[in-house]
Design a protein around this motif. Structure first.
Motif, PDB file in Angstrom:
ATOM      1  N   PRO A 199      -5.483   6.570  -1.736  1.00 35.35           N
ATOM      2  CA  PRO A 199      -4.558   5.853  -0.855  1.00 35.35           C
ATOM      3  C   PRO A 199      -4.784   4.346  -0.895  1.00 35.35           C
ATOM      4  O   PRO A 199      -5.928   3.875  -0.871  1.00 35.35           O
ATOM      5  CB  PRO A 199      -4.891   6.418   0.527  1.00 35.35           C
ATOM      6  N   ASP A 200      -3.686   3.611  -0.958  1.00 37.15           N
ATOM      7  CA  ASP A 200      -3.704   2.144  -0.928  1.00 37.15           C
ATOM      8  C   ASP A 200      -4.500   1.534  -2.084  1.00 37.15           C
ATOM      9  O   ASP A 200      -4.887   0.373  -2.022  1.00 37.15           O
ATOM     10  CB  ASP A 200      -4.276   1.626   0.404  1.00 37.15           C
ATOM     11  N   ASP A 201      -4.751   2.312  -3.127  1.00 33.68           N
ATOM     12  CA  ASP A 201      -5.502   1.775  -4.259  1.00 33.68           C
ATOM     13  C   ASP A 201      -4.782   2.073  -5.570  1.00 33.68           C
ATOM     14  O   ASP A 201      -4.308   1.158  -6.246  1.00 33.68           O
ATOM     15  CB  ASP A 201      -6.923   2.351  -4.260  1.00 33.68           C
TER      16      ASP A 201
ATOM     17  N   ARG B 253      -9.678  -4.849   1.146  1.00 35.65           N
ATOM     18  CA  ARG B 253      -8.261  -4.490   1.000  1.00 35.65           C
ATOM     19  C   ARG B 253      -7.857  -3.426   2.002  1.00 35.65           C
ATOM     20  O   ARG B 253      -6.747  -3.442   2.525  1.00 35.65           O
ATOM     21  CB  ARG B 253      -7.995  -3.994  -0.418  1.00 35.65           C
TER      22      ARG B 253
ATOM     23  N   GLY C 116       0.788  -1.227   0.000  1.00 35.55           N
ATOM     24  CA  GLY C 116       0.000   0.000   0.000  1.00 35.55           C
ATOM     25  C   GLY C 116       0.820   1.277   0.000  1.00 35.55           C
ATOM     26  O   GLY C 116       1.945   1.333   0.486  1.00 35.55           O
ATOM     27  N   MET C 117       0.230   2.320  -0.587  1.00 32.26           N
ATOM     28  CA  MET C 117       0.777   3.675  -0.483  1.00 32.26           C
ATOM     29  C   MET C 117      -0.260   4.482   0.291  1.00 32.26           C
ATOM     30  O   MET C 117      -1.248   4.929  -0.281  1.00 32.26           O
ATOM     31  CB  MET C 117       0.956   4.281  -1.880  1.00 32.26           C
ATOM     32  N   PRO C 118      -0.081   4.659   1.582  1.00 30.97           N
ATOM     33  CA  PRO C 118      -1.110   5.348   2.362  1.00 30.97           C
ATOM     34  C   PRO C 118      -1.146   6.849   2.126  1.00 30.97           C
ATOM     35  O   PRO C 118      -2.206   7.449   2.166  1.00 30.97           O
ATOM     36  CB  PRO C 118      -0.744   5.028   3.811  1.00 30.97           C
TER      37      PRO C 118
ATOM     38  N   ILE D  51      -2.092  -0.567  -6.773  1.00 33.13           N
ATOM     39  CA  ILE D  51      -1.531  -1.393  -5.693  1.00 33.13           C
ATOM     40  C   ILE D  51      -2.032  -2.815  -5.919  1.00 33.13           C
ATOM     41  O   ILE D  51      -3.242  -3.050  -5.925  1.00 33.13           O
ATOM     42  CB  ILE D  51      -2.014  -0.923  -4.299  1.00 33.13           C
TER      43      ILE D  51
ATOM     44  N   ARG E  57      -0.568  -2.897   9.052  1.00 30.78           N
ATOM     45  CA  ARG E  57       0.133  -1.745   9.629  1.00 30.78           C
ATOM     46  C   ARG E  57      -0.261  -1.497  11.082  1.00 30.78           C
ATOM     47  O   ARG E  57       0.298  -0.642  11.728  1.00 30.78           O
ATOM     48  CB  ARG E  57      -0.235  -0.479   8.858  1.00 30.78           C
TER      49      ARG E  57
ATOM     50  N   GLU F   3      -4.701  -3.967   4.565  1.00 29.41           N
ATOM     51  CA  GLU F   3      -3.598  -3.013   4.712  1.00 29.41           C
ATOM     52  C   GLU F   3      -3.537  -2.478   6.147  1.00 29.41           C
ATOM     53  O   GLU F   3      -2.469  -2.351   6.727  1.00 29.41           O
ATOM     54  CB  GLU F   3      -3.782  -1.831   3.744  1.00 29.41           C
TER      55      GLU F   3
ATOM     56  N   VAL G  34      -2.762   6.985   6.855  1.00 28.51           N
ATOM     57  CA  VAL G  34      -3.268   7.702   5.682  1.00 28.51           C
ATOM     58  C   VAL G  34      -3.517   9.168   6.030  1.00 28.51           C
ATOM     59  O   VAL G  34      -3.499  10.036   5.161  1.00 28.51           O
ATOM     60  CB  VAL G  34      -4.551   7.023   5.146  1.00 28.51           C
TER      61      VAL G  34
END
Lengths: 520, 326
Positions: free
Chosen positions: A213-215, B280, A56-58, A239, B288, B284, B83
């Motif tokens: 984010p996370d997608d 998802r 993921g990229m938050p 992602i 975390r 995630e 986030v």
């Protein structure tokens, strides 16, 4: 996590079709050219380029994360002062035209003129000062602050010259710079952290189009870029956490770059027309930590015995297809300070048994190995193999699978192990300090005690003379090999499945820069 | 009727509170430290402590719990630690995608399952029955993480008919474009959703097929069927007007429970197909240890579960007048 090893990979198209009774369902909605593949067929520039991210990229605020996938994406949007050369991996000026150590614990950078951020703000020395001040600000609480904590003050010398005044010579400063992003001062002053997390503004070769984010992340070419204009018009980075899906998407033509394929898929990727595997020796070492606080790892002979007991060359051949590099200590060949004269411990189970006898364990002993499988390639399999090698010299090791947070916490509180699997990328600095300071003595990632190395690490930090530093780290490496605070294994490669219609190849620093990528 | 609904609502509140408490306890009592994930492994102990303090992780457990419940009652699910966005906004953005996938899975699979169940009950021990049994058996015994990957290999890699992952435009956008004569967004939508929907719905389809078959066969033996037939009603008429409604009571119950399970099952399917849903997001967040999002997500799923079952109970009242009389 499903891997291709469990699937009938040798199944031919004809065989699969035999079971495809359900194919009619797809034929109702499916037409050739649907989805993302169409972009791959066009000539000239890449209209669209697809890079999967494996986790993921938050958020995309450079000061709100330390996550590798975020660093990769931020590098498309922001420019660093210094960058690593694509071919040599050497540091070279980028946004900075030149930089040098000018004495008095001060590093001076001359900034390129005429650069503007995506929102039109001017990029100058004030922007650099603002970015460093933001990184070190307690209000922001950047997770990257610690790496730069030696910087006391950032001084604007003139409009395009900036000084970093440090508490020591801080010789690692240039090595940390490739992940230091320069941000638009006014924009980052006026907006909330919440807004900045999703709406990055840099001066990089690509500008933001959409970020969920996370997608998914979508960026487009910055046509006003000061450097080489990218041949890619748009980049889409979904992602895709599932290993099997990433590889399937590459094979289906839906991706140009598919990071971290599992080794079992290498042959399949290479055998498929239009795709190949690209690997590079990187910076991530894989070792097994030995906890000095837990018996019998406080005995040097036991630690050495463990190093003799495991055939790391076989592990490299089986689990990395021979793409790894065996370690003689903690510093791999890609790191400044590596000593090429040091040899890895040979595989010698008889020597291991002899050392165990000398240490008072003629019949071996029982112990525990902890692992978070995600920290290394084939984490569970490698640890099980390690377990079997140890068994052959009488050491019965129980395997404990841990999640990342739990094992991290156990390492930082020195409760892990007695044996625990670890990988470490040295913060992508390729500098010995980032390995020795963190992994030895009182380092945040250590469960050992090595005061003599600590002194050498301090000595290495006290000089900006690289040659002197290298000598110091070679001396430290000899002590480390002898004391064996870790079971030294290998340098893990960076692996990617890639489409063969472009010239991007794996890099040692795990980054995926795209501004120089061309169609081939 | 109103008293019944009120009673069920009160029960629902207790269930949701129980779920909230349970997830809080599991997260806060399990080993591991979110601060490590947040500031990086090589941070100093002082930095860890600062982060723990700012997140309230250094407070005693009961104080954390009281604070958590207080925020919950005021409708505040907190801010995601990673986030940096309000949890409620994140869940609200992801939930429609999961609902869309779940509904399409149900719409594709349930009518087919009921049809197969009816056919195999009406013609037991025939080729139709054996075929539907075979389909059901395959559906039950195929884990969706395997089925999903196989579908990708077949339809995306080998045949190249469908995209391997991701999602197309949202259904409302696709339908809007269709009304204007543009069918391309609808094609994109359908091509992206069909594989995950089949993957998600196959297991449920198999179970509903078996359940429908068994219930119909049992009802076919009831005296009211003989009476109806004796009065001259056709076999099809009896099945459609009498047997099917009676059989659907248990099928609806099951579907009600399974829709909640589908939401949970979507976690695997969404991960395989990179579908941007709640599943998802939860994966995630769990990896975390993003407590606010995990707690909010579990709370939302339990709320949906309770709500769907409340609806199912109300459908009972409509389907079976005897329940109303009781």
């Amino acid at each position: 996590m499903t891997t291709y090893s469990k699937l009938p990979l040798t199944t031919s198209r004809r065989e699969i079709l035999k079971y495809a009774g359900a194919a009619g369902i797809a034929s109702v909605v499916g037409v050739p050219g649907l989805g993302t593949r169409t972009a791959l067929a066009q000539g000239g520039d890449f209209d669209e380029f697809f890079v999967a991210m494996w986790s993921g990229m938050p958020n995309l605020d450079p000061e709100q994360n330390t996550i590798r996938t975020c660093l990769i994406a931020q590098n498309w949007l922001f420019d660093p002062l210094i960058w690593r050369n694509n071919d040599s991996n050497e540091l070279e000026p980028y946004l900075a035209e030149e930089y040098s150590f000018v004495g008095n614990n001060t590093w001076r950078f001359r900034i390129r003129q005429g650069v503007r951020f995506h929102n039109g703000e001017k990029l100058d020395a004030h922007a650099v000062k603002f970015s460093m001040d933001r990184r070190l600000s307690e209000d922001v609480g950047s997770p990257n602050a610690k790496s730069f904590s030696d910087i006391i003050e950032t001084k604007v010398v003139d409009e395009y010259t900036v000084d970093f005044v440090c508490s020591s010579p801080f010789p690692m400063l240039p090595a940390y710079m490739p992940t230091f992003s320069i941000m638009a001062p006014q924009y980052y002053s006026e907006n909330s952290m919440q807004h900045l997390a999703l709406n990055p503004v840099g001066s990089g070769p690509f500008r933001l189009v959409e970020f969920k984010p996370d997608d998914i992340l979508r960026v487009e070419r910055n046509d006003d870029y000061w450097g080489q204009t990218p041949a890619i018009k748009r980049v889409t980075a979904p992602i895709v956490e599932e290993d099997a899906t990433r590889v399937a998407s590459l094979l289906a033509g839906d991706l140009h770059i598919s990071p971290r394929p599992v080794m079992e898929d290498f042959d399949r990727i290479n055998a498929t027309e239009g795709t190949m595997v690209s690997t590079s020796i990187g910076n991530r070492i894989v070792v097994a930590g030995l906890n000095y606080d837990l018996e019998p790892m406080n005995d040097k002979r036991v630690r050495q015995a463990l190093n003799y007991a495991v055939d790391t060359a076989t592990l490299n051949d089986v689990y990395l297809r021979g793409t790894g590099e065996l370690l003689a200590g903690l510093l791999p060949s890609t790191v400044v300070g590596h000593d090429p004269a040091l040899e890895p411990y040979p595989y010698d189970p008889e020597m291991a048994k002899s050392l165990l006898r000398d240490a008072g364990y003629p019949d071996g002993f029982e112990t525990t190995i902890e692992v978070n499988p995600g920290w290394l390639i084939a984490g569970t399999e490698v640890t099980q193999a390690l377990q079997n090698f140890l068994k052959q010299v009488g050491i019965e090791a129980a395997l404990q699978i841990r999640d990342a947070g739990t094992l991290s916490s156990r390492i930082t509180s020195r409760k892990a192990g007695p044996i625990y699997m670890l990988s470490w990328g040295g913060n992508s600095t390729f500098d010995a300090d980032s390995y020795l300071e963190v992994l030895l003595d009182e380092g945040a990632w250590s469960c050992n005690t090595m005061p003599e190395v600590r002194e050498l690490v301090q000595a290495g930090r006290a000089t900006a003379d690289q040659a002197e530093r290298e000598e110091i780290y070679k001396q430290a490496s000899q002590i480390v090999r002898e004391e064996a605070p870790y079971l030294f294994m290998y340098l893990q490669p960076n692996t990617y499945g890639i489409a063969t219609n472009h010239n991007w190849r794996a890099r040692p620093d795990e980054m995926i820069p795209l501004w120089h990528v061309n169609r081939v | 009727m109103a008293a019944y609904i009120l009673r069920r609502l009160l029960q629902a509140i207790v269930v949701v509170w129980g779920a909230a408490t349970l997830v809080f306890a599991i997260l806060h009592l399990s080993p591991g430290d979110p601060a490590v994930n947040l500031v990086g492994e090589n941070a100093t102990e002082e930095q860890f402590e600062l982060v723990r303090e700012s997140l309230g992780l250094n407070l005693p457990l009961h104080e954390r719990y009281v604070r958590y419940l207080g925020e919950l009652l005021s409708g505040d699910l907190g801010i995601s630690w990673f986030v940096g966005q309000p949890t409620l906004d994140m869940l609200a953005e992801r939930l429609p995608d999961t609902i869309e996938l779940t509904l399409v899975a149900a719409i594709v699979c349930i009518p087919l399952a009921i049809l197969l169940g009816v056919l195999s009950a009406v013609w037991p021990r025939t080729l139709v029955d054996y075929s539907s049994n075979f389909v059901a058996l395959i559906g039950v015994s195929t884990p969706n993480f395997w089925l999903g990957v196989m579908l990708i290999l077949l339809f995306a890699v080998e045949l190249r008919w469908l995209p391997s992952m991701g999602r197309g435009p949202f259904i409302t956008v696709a339908l809007g474009a269709m009304l204007e004569g543009n069918f391309e967004p609808l094609k994109q939508w359908a091509s992206h959703i069909i594989l995950p929907a089949i993957t998600l719905g196959t297991f449920m389809m198999a179970l509903v097929t078996r359940l429908t078959r068994t219930d119909i066969m049992e009802n076919m033996r009831q005296p009211y069927v003989k009476v109806a037939r004796a009065k001259g009603m056709s076999k099809g008429g009896v099945i459609f007007h009498h047997v099917l409604p009676n059989s659907l009571i248990s099928v609806v119950t099951f579907i009600g429970l399974e829709v909640g399970t589908l939401l949970g099952g979507a976690i695997v399917t969404e991960t395989i197909f990179a579908w941007p849903g709640m599943g998802r997001l939860m994966v995630e967040s769990i990896l975390r240890r993003d407590y606010p999002v995990i707690q909010g997500g579990v709370l939302l799923i339990s709320f949906i579960f309770v709500f769907v079952n409340l609806i199912v109970d109300l459908i009972y009242l409509w389907l079976d007048p005897r329940i109303r009389l009781k």
